[in-house]
Design a protein around this motif. Structure first.
Motif, short mmCIF file in Angstrom:
data_model
loop_
_atom_site.label_atom_id
_atom_site.label_comp_id
_atom_site.label_asym_id
_atom_site.label_seq_id
_atom_site.Cartn_x
_atom_site.Cartn_y
_atom_site.Cartn_z
N ASP A 23 33.50 44.03 47.91
CA ASP A 23 34.56 45.27 47.73
C ASP A 23 35.08 45.11 48.60
N ILE A 24 33.90 45.51 50.06
CA ILE A 24 35.08 45.80 51.08
C ILE A 24 35.61 44.92 51.78
N GLU A 27 38.96 45.22 49.48
CA GLU A 27 39.52 46.12 49.96
C GLU A 27 40.73 46.20 51.02
N ARG A 31 44.73 46.21 50.89
CA ARG A 31 45.05 46.67 51.93
C ARG A 31 46.60 46.16 52.99
N LYS A 39 44.73 55.89 50.98
CA LYS A 39 43.60 55.73 50.14
C LYS A 39 43.45 54.43 49.23
N GLU A 41 39.94 52.02 47.13
CA GLU A 41 38.65 51.58 47.03
C GLU A 41 39.12 51.06 45.61
N ARG A 43 36.64 48.13 43.33
CA ARG A 43 34.85 47.61 43.16
C ARG A 43 35.35 46.55 42.14
N ILE A 62 39.98 48.98 40.62
CA ILE A 62 41.44 49.64 41.69
C ILE A 62 41.57 51.19 41.72
N GLY A 64 43.68 54.24 43.79
CA GLY A 64 44.64 54.20 45.33
C GLY A 64 45.20 55.24 44.94
N GLU A 79 45.46 53.60 39.07
CA GLU A 79 44.28 53.23 38.77
C GLU A 79 44.31 51.94 38.01
#
Length: 263
Positions: A23-24, A27, A31, A39, A41, A43, A62, A64, A79
């Motif tokens: 996930d990280i 992201e 980005r 912002k 995120e 998953r 997602i 954002g 989203e």
């Protein structure tokens, strides 16, 4: 489709060092490919996790805020939630014609929610690059000799949108013939509705030219052009879509839709 291609290439080119969650990494990968992201995120739902290496994901989510894929175009909210995704990572990329995303092994289905503010829209309208892209999109969607003639002969200057209550919007611009300094002020105010999730409809439109009511034939022509805006036309390009919810308020515009990209 560029954004979906960006997401998929960001996701399926991941190489995860031990101890770092996918996930990280996803992201950060997404980005890095955006012009800006206030912002973000991501998953990834996958069991087992190594399915990602084979081009499979059970579900992707997602969320954002303040995302800009290109300069001048900001999305206040984005989203996305997908069904299971299956691709061939070696073939993945931007397609063409009726294959907008290359490498899909099954239809890519997603629910998407987008919100923009009035300021976001007006910033985008002032961008010459985005104006040219929107003009090209209008020509492809409407396929109208009248629109083509207007685009060739005239240009819109000082473009501005104002969101009003009750799903209404006001668009004002100066219409200038190319090569001349004189201009006319064109103002369009209308309600907007979406019929059966596909067809754009204008509600009680009013048009003014230099603050005077425009000839009725101009309003009729605008209504005729709007009837050409139907999402079913996109199916020839491999994209099926349906608007699930559409709201206009003085704070901004919000749309929720279902998308399906064919392999």
């Amino acid at each position: 489709m560029e954004f979906f291609t960006l997401i998929l290439t960001s996701l399926f080119t991941l190489v995860s060092p031990a101890g770092i969650a996918l996930d990280i990494l996803a992201e950060q990968n997404i980005r890095d490919r955006l012009f800006a992201a206030e912002k973000l995120e991501v998953r990834i739902d996958n069991t087992p996790s190594y399915q990602l290496l084979n081009g499979k994901v059970d579900r992707l989510r997602i969320a954002g805020r303040g995302l800009s894929l290109i300069p001048g175009l900001r999305l206040d909210i984005l989203e996305i939630e997908t069904d299971a995704i299956e691709v061939n990572p070696r073939e993945l990329g931007r397609g063409s014609g009726n294959r907008p995303v290359r490498g899909l092994q099954k239809p890519l289905q997603a629910a998407v929610r987008v919100a923009v503010t009035e300021a976001d829209i007006n910033t985008a309208l002032q961008s010459p690059e985005l104006y040219n892209q929107m003009q090209t999109l209008a020509l492809s969607l409407f396929d109208s000799p009248l629109i083509q003639q207007i685009a060739t002969r005239y240009t819109l200057v000082d473009r501005q949108v104002t969101f009003l209550p009750n799903n209404r919007v006001r668009f004002q611009t100066k219409v200038q013939e190319r090569g001349y300094d004189d201009s006319l002020t064109l103002t369009i105010e209308t309600g907007i509705n979406v019929i059966e999730g596909q067809q754009l409809q204008l509600i009680s439109p009013s048009v003014w030219v230099n603050d005077r009511p425009a000839p009725r034939r101009l309003v009729t022509g605008l209504l005729d052009l709007t009837r050409r805006f139907n999402l079913q036309r996109l199916e020839n390009q491999g994209l099926r879509s349906q608007v699930l919810q559409f709201n206009l308020t003085p704070a901004g515009a919000e749309i929720a839709l279902f998308l399906a990209v064919n392999p």
